[in-house]
Motif scaffolding. Structure first.
Motif, short mmCIF file in Angstrom:
data_model
loop_
_atom_site.label_atom_id
_atom_site.label_comp_id
_atom_site.label_asym_id
_atom_site.label_seq_id
_atom_site.Cartn_x
_atom_site.Cartn_y
_atom_site.Cartn_z
N LYS C 45 54.50 78.04 1.27
CA LYS C 45 53.48 79.10 1.30
C LYS C 45 52.87 79.25 2.68
CE LYS C 45 50.97 77.00 -1.86
NZ LYS C 45 51.71 75.80 -2.22
N SER C 46 52.40 78.12 3.22
CA SER C 46 51.72 78.19 4.52
C SER C 46 52.69 78.66 5.59
CB SER C 46 51.18 76.82 4.91
OG SER C 46 50.32 76.34 3.93
N THR C 47 53.92 78.18 5.51
CA THR C 47 54.92 78.59 6.49
C THR C 47 55.11 80.10 6.47
OG1 THR C 47 56.01 76.51 5.99
CG2 THR C 47 57.24 78.08 7.31
N PHE C 86 42.52 80.20 7.47
CA PHE C 86 43.34 78.99 7.38
C PHE C 86 42.92 78.10 6.23
CE2 PHE C 86 44.49 80.57 11.40
CZ PHE C 86 45.69 79.98 11.75
N GLN C 87 43.84 77.21 5.88
CA GLN C 87 43.59 76.35 4.73
C GLN C 87 42.38 75.45 4.94
OE1 GLN C 87 47.10 74.44 3.38
NE2 GLN C 87 46.05 73.18 1.89
N ASN C 88 42.28 74.87 6.13
CA ASN C 88 41.19 73.96 6.39
C ASN C 88 40.15 74.64 7.28
OD1 ASN C 88 39.50 71.91 7.09
ND2 ASN C 88 41.12 70.46 7.60
N MET C 163 45.08 84.67 3.19
CA MET C 163 44.31 83.43 2.99
C MET C 163 45.20 82.33 2.48
SD MET C 163 40.77 84.62 1.47
CE MET C 163 40.12 86.21 1.86
N ASP C 164 45.00 81.15 3.05
CA ASP C 164 45.77 79.99 2.63
C ASP C 164 44.91 79.07 1.78
OD1 ASP C 164 47.69 78.14 2.35
OD2 ASP C 164 48.10 77.86 4.49
N GLU C 165 45.23 78.99 0.53
CA GLU C 165 44.51 78.15 -0.44
C GLU C 165 43.00 78.22 -0.28
OE1 GLU C 165 46.27 74.59 -1.42
OE2 GLU C 165 48.28 75.33 -1.01
N PRO C 166 42.44 79.41 -0.47
CA PRO C 166 41.00 79.54 -0.24
C PRO C 166 40.15 78.75 -1.23
CG PRO C 166 41.87 81.56 -1.17
CD PRO C 166 43.03 80.68 -0.88
#
Ligand SMILES: Nc1ncnc2c1ncn2[C@@H]1O[C@H](COP(=O)(O)OP(=O)(O)O)[C@@H](O)[C@H]1O
Ligand SMILES: [Mg+2]
Lengths: 269, 349, 264
Positions: C45-47, C86-88, C163-166
């Motif tokens: 997913k992030s990739t 970003f995720q973090n 959005m990555d894993e919000p």
């Protein structure tokens, strides 16, 4: 593992002190930085036997601690923590320098003891000045002041990043150590092998993180310049602060006030 | 080991500050010009890593003591000398401000001792010469250990010199040297071993990080080697000029002249051949006892000749008045503080 | 409004160490769509998300934002229109205070000072974080950090939100607030998550990734009803659609959904 968590707590606490809202906290950081540097320069410029001239300088840290509502005992504790090096080197003075300098009746005090006390006083004055600066200005305040005063941007930005990610990385390090100590039931210290793999892991994570931060910056139009300009005002209050304190420092530096006072008292008696 | 404000004279502290400031300006320019912008966040975050890493200790077997990573060498290996120097300087700045490690005047000294030597001497001249691109555990370890030891020896020697030229500590040069260098040999070995082990760890798990051509982090290219020499020459020149300037300035005042004299007498002591330890020890002791100083100067300014003879005992009258006055001043200061406090609590109430 | 289209054609990415990040990905997302990108950890997913604004450049295939394929020349414009959370949030909040951080993007866009301030206030108002404006990011809670991270992106006024894993690391209340916030955005949204309940709430369309490949792409409801597909992709039916373990009653949502399920 205690140290790392204690340090984090410590930095956090200093940061909280800096977010108080006294008139000193509100002062332009540049004024405080200049005054602090001047104070330190004046104190260390005194000769090694001149403890009497050093005494009046106490007024500066004291007034700052009180007016900025800083916790005296906490700062004292921090000072004592770093005292060993000064003591270690200073303690040789009484041993090496045994010329009697001061005679009080039949008791004579050697130059070594006097210079030892002078080292300890220098130490307390300069260290407290630095701690006071940071706890009434905050790290970012100091950075902004540095930038405004012409320190190159890459260095200032660096300092700010370091400070920002200090919290994150110390927490990560502490987490790793905690995880390790929960699983190591023999309460031996951290062995070299584990120490290295812990550091290595932390470093790899750090490098990855740096890359992600860079991406996040690029996503918002980063082109090498980081805007850190914050409006600052070096106004009447700041000028007054710097002038008054420099006057006091120069006065105490050039006149031996305690001896003057002592002589006056002796004259009266 | 951190140099401390308390042991430092303004002339020495100022010289080192000036040298450091010059280096920071130069390195900032370099980083901005030569290296890509990716490094800016990278440097900051790695600085934070070094900071955190210094708080993690490992136990040295059979000694009961513990060691940790110092950092400058690993920074130089990961970032190259310019960025590493800036990063180390910022780590030391944060330490000076938050943990009062050293102090603000001594910051210049500490940045030179712990940043300049590893980044600009040991890394380019020793580590790179030894490793020469042969990234194998054997060469990395050899290079890291030797350069860490030399870096710490240089740093320790520099602490001794700074302390000596400041003339605050009465500890004779040779004694202090004998105290510092062996301790730092041990620290250097530990530092070298940890640096090597961490670098090897990185090299094993992510070799591309240490390969200059692909990675985000890289050392200086061949053309940059040359400018290291320039940094060194510039640094030495700056230190000499500022040092001379400051001592000239200081000698314009009577206090400063004493300082200058103490320096030259100290120099003589340095140059004198030591016949045997005892005789030289007593000689040194005598000399340090005579160390010219501003002293417990109470009334009139004293002529320079004072320094040639033994320090004249201050007459007891003045010392007593000094002591009484000192105590009174202290009371006065506390009284003023008390009043401010009263006023403040009155305001808030 | 064709410039809000996101299209991927046979996208492939292999990491330098040989790990396959994504494998032959193709899709087309049109203006105003809200798409969930679901998949187990390491599914890619992030990739994939990192390709959407040129943080990663595919080893094969191409991605188009608007009508043009993304390349070195238009990367700046693309980054302006594709906002990436970003995720973090710690990676995203790098400035000394919340204000500086939210202002970072607008300042880099070259906006004048008063407009920068306006954007900052507006973005913080939208995420309900106005009171945090002078705080340093390390003094924020997880939920606050997330909200501010979203504000930093909103301040650049992007057309497409990525959005990555919000919702990871959020407590239930903050998560609920986030979902409400996401629903209120009219942007084109692409949300990578394994919080299927959130996906169900926010996104009409879902793309399922498994080991770098798309295993399904369709209406969220029908995909989440296909237990076999979910199991194959290392996922589990969202709790909101599962039978209540205590009262053994079917979730009302589930029943309605059941009728909607397309015959396969
Ligand atoms: N920097 C990297 N280097 C090598 N492999 C990576 C890197 N980042 C991710 N991967 C690998 O790529 C795959 C996809 O990862 P990712 O996109 O992060 O998954 P997700 O976000 O769905 O959890 C995983 O197998 C992961 O291990
Ligand atoms: Mg992911």
């Amino acid at each position: 593992m205690n140290t790392i968590e204690k340090n984090l707590f410590d930095i956090r606490y200093m940061d909280t002190l800096a977010s108080k809202n006294t008139s000193l906290h509100r002062l332009d950081p540049r004024a405080k930085l200049i005054t602090t540097l001047m104070f330190i320069a004046m104190v260390v410029s005194l000769g090694k036997y001149e403890i009497s001239r050093m005494i009046p300088f106490i007024i500066y840290p004291m007034v700052m601690i009180i007016s900025a509502e800083l916790p005296f005992l906490y700062l004292l504790k921090k000072m004592i923590l770093v005292a060993p090096f000064a003591i270690l080197i200073g303690i040789f003075n009484p041993l090496m320098d045994t010329t009697p300098l001061v005679h009080l009746g039949s008791v004579s005090i050697t130059g070594g003891w006097i210079s030892f006390f002078s080292i300890m006083m220098r130490f307390s004055l300069t260290v407290s000045a630095a701690l006071i600066l940071i706890s009434m200005t905050g790290f970012n305040g100091v950075c902004m002041a540095l930038e405004k005063m012409g320190v190159p941007q890459p260095f200032v930005v660096q300092l700010m990043f370091l400070y920002r990610y200090l919290f994150v990385l110390i927490e990560e390090g502490a987490k790793m150590l905690r995880a390790r100590s929960l699983r190591s039931f023999d309460s031996k210290g951290l062995g070299f092998k584990y120490f290295i793999s812990l550091l290595g892991q932390l470093l790899l994570q750090t490098l990855d993180r740096a890359q992600r931060i860079h991406l996040a910056m690029c996503c918002r139009g980063f082109d090498g310049h980081i805007p850190i300009n914050r409006p600052m005002k070096f106004g009447y209050k700041e000028i007054r602060f710097v002038l008054i304190w420099s006057f006091i420092f120069i006065l105490t530096r050039s006149y031996n006030l305690p001896v003057k006072i002592g002589e006056i008292i002796a004259g009266i008696l | 080991m951190h140099m401390a404000d308390a042991l430092l004279s303004p002339a020495v502290g100022g010289t080192m500050w000036a040298a450091t400031a010059g280096l920071i300006v130069y390195c900032s320019k370099k980083v901005r010009e030569d290296l890509d912008e990716k490094k800016i966040p990278l440097m900051g975050v790695i600085g934070a890593f070094i900071f955190a890493a210094q708080m993690i200790n490992f136990t040295i077997p059979a000694t009961g003591s513990s060691g940790h990573l110092g950092g400058a060498m690993i920074l130089a290996i990961l970032l190259g000398p310019y960025a590493a120097f800036l990063t180390m300087a910022s780590v030391l700045t944060v330490q000076a401000l938050f943990f009062a490690d050293g102090g603000l005047l001594a910051l210049g000294c500490n940045i030179v001792n712990m940043g300049f030597f590893p980044c600009f001497i040991c890394y380019p001249l020793i580590y790179k010469t030894i490793v020469k691109g042969r990234l194998t555990p054997k060469w990395i370890t050899t290079g890291a250990i030797i350069s860490a030891i030399i870096g710490l020896q240089l740093g320790a020697f520099s602490v001794v010199l700074e302390t000596f030229f400041s003339g605050i500590s009465a500890l004779p040069f040779s004694h202090f040297l004998l105290l510092m260098q062996p301790i730092h040999l041990a620290i250097g070995i530990v530092e070298g071993l940890t640096t090597a082990a961490v670098v090897i760890f990185i090299w094993k798990s992510r070799p591309e990080i240490l390969q200059p051509s692909i990675s985000v982090v890289q050392g200086p290219g061949p053309d940059q080697e040359y400018s290291i020499k320039k940094v060194f020459i510039g640094f030495a020149a700056a230190a000499i000029i500022v040092g001379c300037g400051l001592s000239w300035f200081a000698s314009a005042h009577p206090d400063g002249l004493e300082w200058a004299i103490s320096k030259t007498t100290g120099m003589e002591e340095l140059g004198a051949p030591q016949k045997n330890l005892y005789s030289s020890l007593t000689a040194i002791q005598e000399k340090t006892a005579f160390l010219p100083d501003y002293g417990f100067k109470t009334t009139k300014e004293n002529p320079i000749t004072d320094t040639k003879k033994a320090w004249p005992a201050v007459d007891s009258g003045t010392s007593v008045s000094g002591l009484v006055g000192g105590l009174l001043t202290l009371c006065l200061a506390i009284f003023i503080g008390f009043i401010i406090k009263r006023k403040k609590t009155g305001q808030t109430a | 409004m064709s410039h809000h289209i996101v299209q991927a054609d046979n996208l492939n990415y292999t990491y330098p160490d040989g790990t396959i990040g994504i494998n032959n990905i193709s899709f087309k997302i049109t203006h105003g769509e809200s798409v969930a990108l679901v998949g187990a950890n390491g599914a890619g997913k992030s990739t994939l998300l990192l390709h959407l604004n040129g943080c990663l450049i595919s080893t094969q295939g191409e991605i188009s934002i608007g009508d043009y394929p993304l390349n070195k020349k238009n990367i700046k414009a693309v980054r302006r229109s594709v906002g990436m959370v970003f995720q973090n949030p710690d990676d995203q909040l790098f400035m000394p205070t919340v204000f500086d951080d939210v202002a970072f993007g607008p300042i880099n866009l070259g906006l004048p000072e008063n407009q920068v301030e306006q954007r900052v206030t507006h973005a913080l108002e939208t995420v309900g974080a106005t009171h945090l404006i002078n705080r340093p990011p390390y003094k924020l809670s997880g939920g606050e950090k997330r909200a501010v991270a979203i504000a930093t992106i909103l301040a650049c006024s992007p057309d497409i939100l990525v959005m990555d894993e919000p919702s990871s690391n959020l407590d239930p209340l903050s998560r609920r607030r986030l979902i409400k916030l996401l629903k209120s955005f009219e942007h084109t949204k692409i949300i990578a998550t394994h919080d299927l309940d959130m996906a169900l709430d926010v996104c009409q369309r879902t793309i399922v990734l498994h080991k770098g490949k798309i295993t399904a792409d369709g209406p969220t409801i029908s995909i989440f009803n296909d237990e076999e597909l979910l199991a194959r992709s290392g996922l589990e039916k969202p709790l909101g659609m599962q039978e209540c373990p205590i009262c053994k009653k079917n979730n009302p949502k589930n029943q309605i959904l059941f009728y909607n399920k397309k015959p396969r």
